[in-house]
Scaffold this active site. Structure first.
Site, PDB file in Angstrom:
ATOM      1  N   LYS A   1      53.637  13.440  53.383  1.00 47.40           N
ATOM      2  CA  LYS A   1      54.858  12.664  53.578  1.00 47.40           C
ATOM      3  C   LYS A   1      55.099  12.469  55.074  1.00 47.40           C
ATOM      4  O   LYS A   1      54.987  13.433  55.853  1.00 47.40           O
ATOM      5  CB  LYS A   1      56.044  13.404  52.947  1.00 47.40           C
ATOM      6  CG  LYS A   1      55.960  13.516  51.432  1.00 47.40           C
ATOM      7  CD  LYS A   1      56.184  12.171  50.752  1.00 47.40           C
ATOM      8  CE  LYS A   1      56.348  12.337  49.248  1.00 47.40           C
ATOM      9  NZ  LYS A   1      56.605  11.047  48.572  1.00 47.40           N
TER      10      LYS A   1
ATOM     11  N   ASP B   1      52.471   8.817  52.818  1.00 48.02           N
ATOM     12  CA  ASP B   1      53.559   8.142  52.094  1.00 48.02           C
ATOM     13  C   ASP B   1      54.795   8.157  52.984  1.00 48.02           C
ATOM     14  O   ASP B   1      55.323   9.228  53.300  1.00 48.02           O
ATOM     15  CB  ASP B   1      53.836   8.879  50.776  1.00 48.02           C
ATOM     16  CG  ASP B   1      54.897   8.175  49.929  1.00 48.02           C
ATOM     17  OD1 ASP B   1      55.438   7.138  50.368  1.00 48.02           O
ATOM     18  OD2 ASP B   1      55.194   8.686  48.823  1.00 48.02           O
TER      19      ASP B   1
ATOM     20  N   LYS C   1      55.224   5.386  37.876  1.00 45.71           N
ATOM     21  CA  LYS C   1      55.912   6.632  37.507  1.00 45.71           C
ATOM     22  C   LYS C   1      56.710   6.375  36.229  1.00 45.71           C
ATOM     23  O   LYS C   1      57.429   5.378  36.146  1.00 45.71           O
ATOM     24  CB  LYS C   1      56.871   7.077  38.625  1.00 45.71           C
ATOM     25  CG  LYS C   1      56.170   7.539  39.885  1.00 45.71           C
ATOM     26  CD  LYS C   1      57.177   7.887  40.975  1.00 45.71           C
ATOM     27  CE  LYS C   1      56.459   8.290  42.250  1.00 45.71           C
ATOM     28  NZ  LYS C   1      57.354   8.263  43.421  1.00 45.71           N
TER      29      LYS C   1
ATOM     30  N   ASP D   1      55.105   1.762  45.810  1.00 51.47           N
ATOM     31  CA  ASP D   1      55.715   2.766  44.929  1.00 51.47           C
ATOM     32  C   ASP D   1      57.134   2.315  44.586  1.00 51.47           C
ATOM     33  O   ASP D   1      57.354   1.697  43.539  1.00 51.47           O
ATOM     34  CB  ASP D   1      55.695   4.146  45.609  1.00 51.47           C
ATOM     35  CG  ASP D   1      56.352   5.230  44.760  1.00 51.47           C
ATOM     36  OD1 ASP D   1      56.719   4.936  43.601  1.00 51.47           O
ATOM     37  OD2 ASP D   1      56.515   6.373  45.238  1.00 51.47           O
TER      38      ASP D   1
ATOM     39  N   GLU E   1      51.243   4.636  51.452  1.00 54.28           N
ATOM     40  CA  GLU E   1      52.159   4.353  50.353  1.00 54.28           C
ATOM     41  C   GLU E   1      53.527   3.943  50.896  1.00 54.28           C
ATOM     42  O   GLU E   1      54.063   4.572  51.813  1.00 54.28           O
ATOM     43  CB  GLU E   1      52.262   5.632  49.498  1.00 54.28           C
ATOM     44  CG  GLU E   1      52.879   5.410  48.134  1.00 54.28           C
ATOM     45  CD  GLU E   1      52.850   6.678  47.289  1.00 54.28           C
ATOM     46  OE1 GLU E   1      51.877   7.470  47.406  1.00 54.28           O
ATOM     47  OE2 GLU E   1      53.803   6.883  46.527  1.00 54.28           O
TER      48      GLU E   1
HETATM   49 MG   LIG Z   1      55.809   7.594  46.919  1.00 48.80          MG
END
Ligand SMILES: [Mg+2]
Length: 374
Positions: free
Chosen positions: A161, A189, A264, A240, A215
């Protein structure tokens, strides 16, 4: 099989360590668990992981939405699965994590009824699939330590991240690459942190470290900005937060805004819509990753079964259950071996059973208590 009763529970999963991304930090997920009873005591379980900063739901709103959805399903027949998914989708707008919980519980129930693993019910494509593990925003020493541990347990792909201060992001990623980069694929991401032009210059700096997959660099609604970043960087760009629904996937495809789409279940409203997104992605030549919120083992199990049955999923980001101190289910933990996830060959979602000590009943919906949705 007639749906005789639906129970709505709440429960909390606590993380082993605080999880920080560019959108904020958290130490627990307040979940909603759904139990749908068919005949003869057979039941299916599902989980909502509301993730307020991504999908705008909380445990309280997911419970309220669940009451509405439950009212539209009670007394219906599980043979009419397509009709039931349509009822879930149209019971109320949005509220996709609550919808996902019902979708998962119905799939669990019907695959148990047929006595096959859910992946087999969906049409199995593979026996196991590689997962990454995510390293949140943390100090460099902790990130390196976690990366070393992940390498030791056989993980081959790490997601880091980023999206705080760019120089500290770069330094942290560089230290992890220098420590474990040989043999481990690392991608980043940003969780919407950057403006498009800023994203281009930041991504070029990450590319100089060897990063080639990024991402969600820009804010979710800015699909034009995402396309602009993709055209001006050499990395693959994964959407995403820009893709929740099948309609979002079509928008991203039309604007040539991404190279991959992260599916997701909590964003799509469950497996039945995840299948549509995967089909759109495959037809457009965009591979999928299946990701997760900080969700517990029920939702993760559903994501694994979906991924095992979907050719267009090339790897998954289904790792949150291993970061939890507790679980809402009792029995065997979900297997993860050398960075691969697999079903455990039992019916339904495997041998997951609700842990009564970790969840509490909020509401029981029976036919007599059926409410009008609107
Ligand atoms: Mg993500």
């Amino acid at each position: 099989m007639k749906i005789e009763k639906i129970e709505i529970f709440k429960g909390t999963v606590y993380y082993k360590a605080p999880f920080k991304i560019s959108l904020g930090s958290s130490e627990q997920s307040d979940e909603v668990v759904i139990k749908i009873y068919g005949e003869n005591g057979l039941y299916g379980i599902g989980e909502a992981s509301p993730a307020s900063h991504i999908i705008g739901e909380t445990q309280e709103t997911a419970i309220a939405a669940s009451k509405v959805i439950a009212s539209s399903l009670i007394g219906e027949d599980t043979d009419d699965l397509g009709l039931l998914f349509d009822k879930i989708d149209h019971s109320l707008l949005r509220n996709t994590s609550a919808k996902a919980a019902f979708d998962i519980a119905l799939y669990d129930l019907i695959s148990k009824e047929h006595n096959v693993p859910l992946s087999k019910f969906l049409g199995k494509y593979r026996k196991k699939i590689e997962t990454d593990v995510t390293i949140g925003i943390m100090d460099n020493a902790s990130a390196v330590k976690k990366a070393e541990y992940l390498k030791k347990i056989g993980i081959k792909r790490i997601k880091m991240k980023v999206g705080e201060e760019i120089n500290s992001d770069l330094k942290r990623v560089e230290e992890v690459i220098n420590t474990v980069g040989n043999g481990i694929n690392i991608f980043i991401d940003a969780n919407q942190a950057w403006k498009p032009k800023e994203a281009i210059s930041n991504i070029r700096r990450f590319e100089s470290l060897g990063i080639d997959l990024v991402e969600q660099p820009v804010i979710a609604y800015d699909v034009d900005g995402l396309a602009f970043v993709r055209k001006n960087t050499s990395s693959r760009i994964m959407a995403d937060e820009s893709v929740h629904s099948p309609e979002d996937a079509i928008r991203v495809v039309k604007k040539e805004a991404a190279d991959m789409i992260n599916i997701k279940l909590m964003k799509s409203g469950g497996i039945h819509n995840a299948i549509k997104i995967a089909n759109i992605s495959e037809a457009a030549g965009l591979p999928n990753m299946v990701g997760c919120m900080m969700e517990g083992s029920i939702a993760i199990a559903a994501g694994i079964h979906f991924s095992l049955s979907t050719k267009n999923v090339i790897f998954v980001d289904l790792d949150s259950d291993i970061d939890m101190k507790n679980t809402l289910t009792s029995g065997m933990m979900l297997p993860m071996e050398n960075g691969f996830r697999m079903d455990d060959n039992f019916s339904g979602l495997g041998n997951l059973a609700l842990n009564g000590e970790e969840i509490s009943l909020v509401e029981t919906i029976k036919e007599g208590s059926r409410q009008k949705a609107f």
